[in-house]
Design a protein around this motif. Structure first.
Motif, PDB file in Angstrom:
ATOM      1  N   LEU A 136      -2.563   4.994 -16.304  1.00  0.00           N
ATOM      2  CA  LEU A 136      -1.271   5.596 -15.999  1.00  0.00           C
ATOM      3  C   LEU A 136      -0.200   4.553 -15.721  1.00  0.00           C
ATOM      4  N   GLY A 137      -0.605   3.375 -15.268  1.00  0.00           N
ATOM      5  CA  GLY A 137       0.339   2.284 -15.043  1.00  0.00           C
ATOM      6  C   GLY A 137       1.035   1.853 -16.325  1.00  0.00           C
ATOM      7  N   TYR A 138       0.336   1.973 -17.464  1.00  0.00           N
ATOM      8  CA  TYR A 138       0.954   1.641 -18.749  1.00  0.00           C
ATOM      9  C   TYR A 138       2.004   2.668 -19.164  1.00  0.00           C
ATOM     10  N   PHE A 139       1.722   3.933 -18.912  1.00  0.00           N
ATOM     11  CA  PHE A 139       2.566   4.999 -19.441  1.00  0.00           C
ATOM     12  C   PHE A 139       3.655   5.468 -18.492  1.00  0.00           C
ATOM     13  N   TYR A 140       3.479   5.258 -17.199  1.00  0.00           N
ATOM     14  CA  TYR A 140       4.471   5.663 -16.206  1.00  0.00           C
ATOM     15  C   TYR A 140       4.817   4.478 -15.298  1.00  0.00           C
ATOM     16  N   PRO A 141       5.570   3.503 -15.807  1.00  0.00           N
ATOM     17  CA  PRO A 141       5.838   2.302 -15.007  1.00  0.00           C
ATOM     18  C   PRO A 141       6.722   2.548 -13.793  1.00  0.00           C
ATOM     19  N   LYS A 142       7.403   3.682 -13.732  1.00  0.00           N
ATOM     20  CA  LYS A 142       8.263   3.958 -12.568  1.00  0.00           C
ATOM     21  C   LYS A 142       7.451   4.239 -11.309  1.00  0.00           C
ATOM     22  N   PHE A 143       6.190   4.600 -11.477  1.00  0.00           N
ATOM     23  CA  PHE A 143       5.334   4.919 -10.338  1.00  0.00           C
ATOM     24  C   PHE A 143       4.397   3.763 -10.006  1.00  0.00           C
ATOM     25  N   ASN A 144       4.822   2.541 -10.287  1.00  0.00           N
ATOM     26  CA  ASN A 144       3.958   1.383 -10.114  1.00  0.00           C
ATOM     27  C   ASN A 144       3.508   1.187  -8.670  1.00  0.00           C
ATOM     28  N   VAL A 145       4.339   1.490  -7.703  1.00  0.00           N
ATOM     29  CA  VAL A 145       3.969   1.299  -6.297  1.00  0.00           C
ATOM     30  C   VAL A 145       2.874   2.295  -5.897  1.00  0.00           C
ATOM     31  N   VAL A 146       3.011   3.528  -6.313  1.00  0.00           N
ATOM     32  CA  VAL A 146       2.008   4.547  -5.979  1.00  0.00           C
ATOM     33  C   VAL A 146       0.666   4.197  -6.611  1.00  0.00           C
ATOM     34  N   PHE A 147       0.694   3.818  -7.901  1.00  0.00           N
ATOM     35  CA  PHE A 147      -0.547   3.466  -8.584  1.00  0.00           C
ATOM     36  C   PHE A 147      -1.185   2.236  -7.955  1.00  0.00           C
ATOM     37  N   GLY A 148      -0.393   1.273  -7.541  1.00  0.00           N
ATOM     38  CA  GLY A 148      -0.919   0.068  -6.908  1.00  0.00           C
ATOM     39  C   GLY A 148      -1.572   0.364  -5.573  1.00  0.00           C
ATOM     40  N   ILE A 149      -0.935   1.197  -4.769  1.00  0.00           N
ATOM     41  CA  ILE A 149      -1.496   1.542  -3.455  1.00  0.00           C
ATOM     42  C   ILE A 149      -2.810   2.310  -3.609  1.00  0.00           C
ATOM     43  N   VAL A 150      -2.827   3.269  -4.515  1.00  0.00           N
ATOM     44  CA  VAL A 150      -4.044   4.053  -4.735  1.00  0.00           C
ATOM     45  C   VAL A 150      -5.166   3.162  -5.272  1.00  0.00           C
ATOM     46  N   THR A 151      -4.816   2.229  -6.167  1.00  0.00           N
ATOM     47  CA  THR A 151      -5.827   1.312  -6.716  1.00  0.00           C
ATOM     48  C   THR A 151      -6.432   0.439  -5.620  1.00  0.00           C
ATOM     49  N   ILE A 152      -5.604  -0.112  -4.755  1.00  0.00           N
ATOM     50  CA  ILE A 152      -6.121  -0.942  -3.658  1.00  0.00           C
ATOM     51  C   ILE A 152      -6.999  -0.113  -2.730  1.00  0.00           C
ATOM     52  N   PHE A 153      -6.545   1.073  -2.394  1.00  0.00           N
ATOM     53  CA  PHE A 153      -7.296   1.953  -1.492  1.00  0.00           C
ATOM     54  C   PHE A 153      -8.663   2.295  -2.083  1.00  0.00           C
ATOM     55  N   LEU A 154      -8.692   2.706  -3.355  1.00  0.00           N
ATOM     56  CA  LEU A 154      -9.958   3.070  -3.988  1.00  0.00           C
ATOM     57  C   LEU A 154     -10.865   1.856  -4.198  1.00  0.00           C
ATOM     58  N   SER A 155     -10.270   0.697  -4.451  1.00  0.00           N
ATOM     59  CA  SER A 155     -11.078  -0.508  -4.641  1.00  0.00           C
ATOM     60  C   SER A 155     -11.809  -0.895  -3.361  1.00  0.00           C
ATOM     61  N   VAL A 156     -11.123  -0.786  -2.252  1.00  0.00           N
ATOM     62  CA  VAL A 156     -11.767  -1.105  -0.972  1.00  0.00           C
ATOM     63  C   VAL A 156     -12.847  -0.074  -0.648  1.00  0.00           C
ATOM     64  N   LEU A 157     -12.564   1.193  -0.917  1.00  0.00           N
ATOM     65  CA  LEU A 157     -13.561   2.233  -0.636  1.00  0.00           C
ATOM     66  C   LEU A 157     -14.727   2.208  -1.612  1.00  0.00           C
ATOM     67  N   SER A 158     -14.561   1.584  -2.777  1.00  0.00           N
ATOM     68  CA  SER A 158     -15.646   1.564  -3.758  1.00  0.00           C
ATOM     69  C   SER A 158     -16.844   0.748  -3.284  1.00  0.00           C
ATOM     70  N   VAL A 159     -16.660  -0.073  -2.287  1.00  0.00           N
ATOM     71  CA  VAL A 159     -17.780  -0.828  -1.719  1.00  0.00           C
ATOM     72  C   VAL A 159     -18.811   0.146  -1.163  1.00  0.00           C
ATOM     73  N   MET A 160     -18.348   1.271  -0.651  1.00  0.00           N
ATOM     74  CA  MET A 160     -19.238   2.253  -0.063  1.00  0.00           C
ATOM     75  C   MET A 160     -20.095   2.959  -1.112  1.00  0.00           C
ATOM     76  N   GLY A 161     -19.520   3.292  -2.265  1.00  0.00           N
ATOM     77  CA  GLY A 161     -20.252   4.098  -3.232  1.00  0.00           C
ATOM     78  C   GLY A 161     -20.833   3.339  -4.395  1.00  0.00           C
ATOM     79  N   ALA A 162     -20.283   2.176  -4.715  1.00  0.00           N
ATOM     80  CA  ALA A 162     -20.751   1.470  -5.902  1.00  0.00           C
ATOM     81  C   ALA A 162     -20.916  -0.020  -5.651  1.00  0.00           C
ATOM     82  N   LEU A 163     -20.964  -0.413  -4.415  1.00  0.00           N
ATOM     83  CA  LEU A 163     -21.022  -1.818  -4.026  1.00  0.00           C
ATOM     84  C   LEU A 163     -19.821  -2.594  -4.553  1.00  0.00           C
TER      85      LEU A 163
END
Length: 146
Positions: free
Chosen positions: A67-94
Motif C-alpha cells: 500500500l505504500g507504493y500505491f498510496y504515498p499520502k498515507f506514508n506516516v500511517v503505513f510506517g507506524i503500523v509497520t513498526i508496530f507489527l514488526s515489533v509484535l512479530s517477535v511474539m508470533g514468528a520470532l
C-alpha cells in the motif's frame, strides 16, 4: 508518449514520488517474517498455537509495504503500523529470526521520514544539476531567514 524520456527516467520519477525504499524494506521484512510460520504450519498447527499470529502479522506487513507504493499520502500511517507489527512479530514468528523485525523497523522509519517535494525543472540552456538545485534551496532558505 514522449520518446525523449527513457524508461529509466520514468522509473526514477515514479520512485521519487513515493516512499520507495521504506515500502520495499517493509515488503522484504514481511516475507522474512512469514517464512517461519509457513515452515511451522504443517507440524505445529494446533489450537492455541502462535503460528497463526505470525501469519497475520507477516501478511499485514506485506500489505503495508504494498500500500505504500500505491498510496504515498498515507506514508506516516503505513510506517507506524509497520513498526508496530514488526515489533509484535517477535511474539508470533520470532520476528523472522529478528532480521525481519529490524528490516521492518528500518522500513517503517523510512516510510515515516519520506516527504514529497516538488522540484521544478529549469528549462533554460544552463540548467542546474541536482546538487546545484539542492545547494540553491539551502541558500534561498538562509537568505529568507535573515
Amino acid at each position: 508518449m514522449n520518446p525523449s524520456v527513457s524508461k529509466r527516467k520514468k522509473f526514477k520519477n515514479w520512485r521519487m514520488s513515493r516512499p520507495f525504499w521504506g515500502a520495499t524494506l517493509s515488503l522484504l521484512a514481511g516475507i522474512i517474517i512469514l517464512y517461519i510460520p509457513i515452515q511451522l504450519l504443517n507440524i505445529a498447527f494446533a489450537p492455541g498455537n502462535m503460528v497463526v499470529i505470525g501469519l497475520i502479522f507477516g501478511g499485514l506487513i506485506i500489505l503495508m509495504g504494498a500500500l505504500g507504493y500505491f498510496y504515498p499520502k498515507f506514508n506516516v500511517v503505513f510506517g507506524i503500523v509497520t513498526i508496530f507489527l514488526s515489533v509484535l512479530s517477535v511474539m508470533g514468528a520470532l520476528g523472522g529470526f529478528l532480521i525481519g523485525t529490524i528490516l521492518g523497523i528500518v522500513g517503517g522509519s523510512l516510510s515515516i521520514a519520506w516527504k514529497y517535494e516538488m522540484i521544478h525543472p529549469n528549462n533554460e540552456i544552463g540548467a542546474l544539476s541536482n546538487a546545484e538545485v539542492a545547494a540553491s534551496s539551502v541558500l534561498s532558505e538562509e537568505t529568507t531567514q535573515k
